[in-house]
Design an enzyme around this catalytic site. Structure first.
Site, PDB file in Angstrom:
ATOM      1  N   GLY A 105       5.675   3.852  10.849  1.00  0.00           N
ATOM      2  CA  GLY A 105       4.894   5.083  10.888  1.00  0.00           C
ATOM      3  C   GLY A 105       4.513   5.452  12.298  1.00  0.00           C
ATOM      4  N   SER A 106       3.358   6.092  12.424  1.00  0.00           N
ATOM      5  CA  SER A 106       2.973   6.626  13.725  1.00  0.00           C
ATOM      6  C   SER A 106       2.444   5.522  14.643  1.00  0.00           C
ATOM      7  CB  SER A 106       1.893   7.691  13.552  1.00  0.00           C
ATOM      8  OG  SER A 106       0.657   7.073  13.213  1.00  0.00           O
ATOM      9  N   ARG A 107       2.498   5.801  15.932  1.00  0.00           N
ATOM     10  CA  ARG A 107       1.982   4.885  16.930  1.00  0.00           C
ATOM     11  C   ARG A 107       0.486   4.640  16.731  1.00  0.00           C
ATOM     12  NH1 ARG A 107       3.634   5.768  23.178  1.00  0.00           N
ATOM     13  NH2 ARG A 107       2.311   4.230  24.195  1.00  0.00           N
ATOM     14  N   CYS A 156      13.161   8.021  12.426  1.00  0.00           N
ATOM     15  CA  CYS A 156      12.716   7.309  13.623  1.00  0.00           C
ATOM     16  C   CYS A 156      13.795   7.338  14.693  1.00  0.00           C
ATOM     17  CB  CYS A 156      12.374   5.859  13.305  1.00  0.00           C
ATOM     18  SG  CYS A 156      12.555   5.403  11.592  1.00  0.00           S
ATOM     19  N   GLU A 194       0.512   7.751   0.497  1.00  0.00           N
ATOM     20  CA  GLU A 194      -0.204   8.725  -0.328  1.00  0.00           C
ATOM     21  C   GLU A 194       0.603  10.003  -0.556  1.00  0.00           C
ATOM     22  OE1 GLU A 194      -1.072   7.492   2.572  1.00  0.00           O
ATOM     23  OE2 GLU A 194      -1.736   9.055   3.972  1.00  0.00           O
ATOM     24  N   GLU A 210       6.915  -0.533  13.248  1.00  0.00           N
ATOM     25  CA  GLU A 210       7.934   0.291  13.893  1.00  0.00           C
ATOM     26  C   GLU A 210       7.310   1.651  14.126  1.00  0.00           C
ATOM     27  OE1 GLU A 210      11.498   1.336  11.563  1.00  0.00           O
ATOM     28  OE2 GLU A 210      11.173   3.069  12.840  1.00  0.00           O
ATOM     29  N   LYS A 226       0.891  -1.158   0.000  1.00  0.00           N
ATOM     30  CA  LYS A 226       0.000   0.000   0.000  1.00  0.00           C
ATOM     31  C   LYS A 226       0.927   1.206   0.000  1.00  0.00           C
ATOM     32  CE  LYS A 226      -1.901   2.816   2.340  1.00  0.00           C
ATOM     33  NZ  LYS A 226      -1.640   4.281   2.232  1.00  0.00           N
ATOM     34  N   GLU A 286       7.363  11.577  21.423  1.00  0.00           N
ATOM     35  CA  GLU A 286       8.066  11.896  20.191  1.00  0.00           C
ATOM     36  C   GLU A 286       7.390  13.058  19.467  1.00  0.00           C
ATOM     37  OE1 GLU A 286       7.636   9.073  17.002  1.00  0.00           O
ATOM     38  OE2 GLU A 286       9.550   9.614  16.112  1.00  0.00           O
TER      39      GLU A 286
END
Lengths: 535, 535
Positions: free
Chosen positions: A244-246, A305, A190, A268, A187, A398
């Protein structure tokens, strides 16, 4: 040729170029805020189902390709990316990343693909083990047991915004999954659909050129959470790679766990990558550390990261030297462009949250040098330990981008422990020290290794060597799977599971487990070797 | 001395013998239905918190014990179990398992502990890897990177009903966790608290004798789902080992995933262990296969995770020979005693569910030989493929106990595939074949290895060799963690995670990662070896 001019706004579904979708979107140049042509289709359920279904059908044949075939395939992808015209320019237009960094990222990406080709050929990733049988043993004969690791099945890979090449369509997750023998459904992120089209086309072409099953690789577009969840929940998908994000990572984990057959999600997520400066190091090179910190924080506009977001420093006079050097480095640095306007807005909010904490002092900001719409203003804060502890949650969270907070502590031998005991899981932790600090540091290392996946000594956590020994992982919430790594050759292990063969006739054994197999390291009857059994 | 007469109804909490509880319970002799003395306390929240908290405090010191210390500790436990007076008798009284099987299980248990002592000494479980640095590399110096696997933290182990020794207090999960360097908190199975006390005392004594932290081992009693969930959700617990029912296993998985910091649950759950009989094998040894099947089904009264519950046989005249031989074996076999009255009731319900399916025929039952309260009546059914496919869900569900269903199929080359494509994940799958069957079998092996963790050729799935090469695991729902095994030396890997050290000064590196370390296999700069670096 696949230059920018050739972009056609396509997805790749099992070898087909698909341009229809449920709605369309365009990338946005984060420097100017303008939309970039062409329009890209958002995948609907039928696209997703076609891609995942084709991957499932491809799996049987793809996993049985030889090591040589898979290695050649991976190398073709690497060569194709190196040769793709217009790639670097499109990445820059879609991400705002500096050209020289993109070139370095492309090198890392293609080196990574070639490294996984070597991993496939090396073969030891299969974890081969043999315990020979003994039909004469009493009271029961000893069976012959052998095992190897086999691929899990089709892997869904989510492209990451911050590494349009190294953690995206042909990034580490894809390289590891394809090396393992798993078809991949990407995927695409975007924010960089054009980059994804160029790279996706390279992979789709390589699939065809190597005569692999068409479903070995597919790539769909789209940005809705529903599409992401539907991909993770598709019955054909066997594992998921995500960076990506949490929030997004945990949503995918929840989706995977709610399936009738749960699957692993290797996500991650967040990390603030704390740095601990010991007294000896501070005394001998405060200015150098301050300058190095800012260099690290500015790398990739902090959108890594591994960007160091928290620095603990003894409250000595040299701490001021460190801060002054850091401030001077920021003063001569430029503001920059972030990946997307939304990320820039989140950065500003995060900086404002830190700034609003009473007791936190703004040390310096780099305000010049960029008029990007998605502008990043690199920022340096400082505070003391009691403020940090009183506002631990907001100050430990973060903030994605170039910002760091220096925390002055009074007694390193006590305060560092206090800090570490309250830390969430981290991808990295770093120590600046001199030989006279080793006594103190030994105890901190003992604690830090329980909290982080990689400990960096006298260096900065940004920048990752991709090899056998690197670990890019860590306890939750740094990742959802702390026993694994998403970078380095061990990353292939995420997409494998073991199967044992008991008393199998030789002709029904996988080649690598036969007595006569040579050249691949395996553990046979308790000994490691790469030779034949009984030879 | 720790004979039956000495049983005191204790838990062991960080070295303390605890006899108070929130209510009390007694074991029940499944043969007679009578209660066995003494009474055992059910743990409350305070007990659980004391055990888990002590484990967390013990972790730092326990994980830093040397390989020699941990190996000696594990061997002491093995010796203690071998020497414990009254152990076999108490297992028999609490479980109804035959004495000779208990003796064999004790041998397996202590051999397993000694095997993990060897694993610790061998050291390769640490997965050591080194990539040497190169400070002269351009444009950036190459960092020195090294990694090893470290223990996760305190592990909660749930004792299993069906292996009061090998999968309980000092069973495989405990042995692997202690070997890894993880303290263990056991929740003893409520069916064999006396057995658990004897074994728990051996471990607690060994902790003391070896001068290990008291919290290295604790054992609590209790049977409520709430206690189990509370243990899994305790913040000090870092991983969970479980063997038992699908329902209970999934409840623990859900509890672990709902924690603020999710943790892995290694649950081994349901499996029907299908057997595929090929035409050549059926033609040449139908009666032998029929007899072997019943021998396997009767082993442990079928109360093994690997008991073969489904057998697919070509609908040839020899299938009748197979069934007749199986029926004859059942006719001369005895009914037996199950682990608990509740398990016996579940078995009867399961048999009744199969029996109620139209088209399923009862072939034979062993009704004589036992007047146990928890009586098992071993049962053999047969049916045809269309009946099986029409009632797949009920006929594929595991019934814990001595029951098996032979399914006649018409065309092996098609029907076996149909069966496998609809199978849930399995611990094992078995093939009975002759050389002339290998062509057909090759394709089936390809499919079966995607479904099962261990493929058995010309043998029976019951009975498990504990060594380097065995895999006791498999896709969901056989286990909740298909990439792992709960038996064999690889089981230690469940309780480890990797940590990398970048440019670490030699004196801050773990011993095993230093250049000069010898004797432990590691991968250094792409090559395997057990020597020093640069030597």
């Amino acid at each position: 040729m696949s230059g920018i001019g050739d972009l056609q706004g396509t997805m790749f579904i099992a070898g087909e170029r698909v341009t229809d979708g449920e709605g369309f979107f365009r990338a946005i140049d984060p420097a100017t805020g303008t939309e970039l042509e062409p329009a890209y289709p958002a995948a609907g359920d039928a696209h997703l189902d076609a891609a995942a279904g084709a991957a499932a059908r491809a799996f049987g044949d793809y996993r049985r390709t030889s090591a040589e075939e898979r290695a050649a395939f991976l190398r073709s992808i690497a060569d194709g990316i190196d040769a793709a015209p217009g790639l670097v320019e499109r990445v820059h237009a879609e991400s705002g990343i500096a050209i020289e960094r993109i070139e370095a990222e492309r090198t890392r990406t293609t080196n990574q693909l070639r490294l996984f080709a070597d991993v496939v050929l090396d073969g030891s990733y299969q974890g081969l083990r043999i315990d020979s049988g003994d039909p004469t043993r009493t009271p029961l004969p000893k069976p012959d047991l052998r095992h190897r690791f086999i691929p899990l099945g089709p892997v869904a890979v989510f492209g990451a915004s911050n590494f349009p090449l190294a953690f995206s369509v042909a990034g580490g997750d894809t390289a590891a999954a394809l090396a393992a023998g798993c078809p991949v459904v990407v995927k695409a992120h975007e924010a960089h659909p054009g980059t994804s089209e160029i790279v996706g086309r390279v992979i789709a072409d390589a699939v065809q050129a190597h005569g692999l099953p068409a479903g070995t690789f597919s790539m769909i577009h789209g940005s809705s959470p529903e599409l992401a969840v539907a991909l993770v929940r598709h019955p054909a998908i066997a594992a998921v790679g995500f960076t990506g994000s949490r929030r997004a990572g945990l949503a995918l984990v929840a989706a995977a766990q709610s399936r009738p057959i749960p699957i692993p999600v290797f996500a991650e997520m967040a990390s603030v990558n704390p740095v601990f400066v010991f007294p000896g190091a501070l005394e001998s090179r405060a200015a150098e550390i301050g300058g190095g910190l800012i260099w690290s924080v500015l790398t990739g506009m902090g959108q890594l990261c591994t960007s160091p977001g928290l620095v603990f420093v003894p409250d000595n006079p040299e701490a001021t030297t460190l801060l002054e050097a850091a401030a001077a480095a920021l003063d001569t640095a430029d503001a920059g462009c972030m990946l997307t306007p939304r990320i820039a807005a989140s950065f500003d909010e995060g900086v404002a949250r830190i700034s609003a904490v009473p007791g936190v002092r703004l040390v310096a900001r780099a305000t010049e040098g960029s008029d990007a719409v998605a502008r990043c203003t690199p920022t340096l804060f400082e505070t003391d330990l009691s403020t940090f502890l009183a506002h631990r949650e907001v100050l430990s969270a973060e903030v994605f981008g170039s910002v760091t907070l220096v925390v002055r502590v009074n007694d390193v031998s006590v305060d560092f422990d206090t800090v570490v005991d309250g830390l969430e899981g981290q991808l990295t932790a770093s120590l600046q020290l001199e030989p006279e600090d080793h006594g103190l540091a030994g105890e901190l290392v003992d604690r830090l290794e329980l909290v982080a996946g990689r400990l960096v000594f006298n260096g900065w956590s940004t920048g990752l060597e991709v090899n056998d020994a690197v670990i890019h992982g860590g306890p939750f919430p740094a990742t959802s799977a702390p026993s694994t790594t998403s970078v380095g050759t061990r990353a292939i292990g995420r997409f494998l599971r073991p199967v044992a063969y008991q008393n199998a006739p030789a002709d029904l054994l996988p080649d690598a487990l036969r007595d006569a197999a040579v050249g691949t390291w395996r553990r046979a009857d308790g000994r490691f070797g790469d030779g034949a059994i009984g030879a």
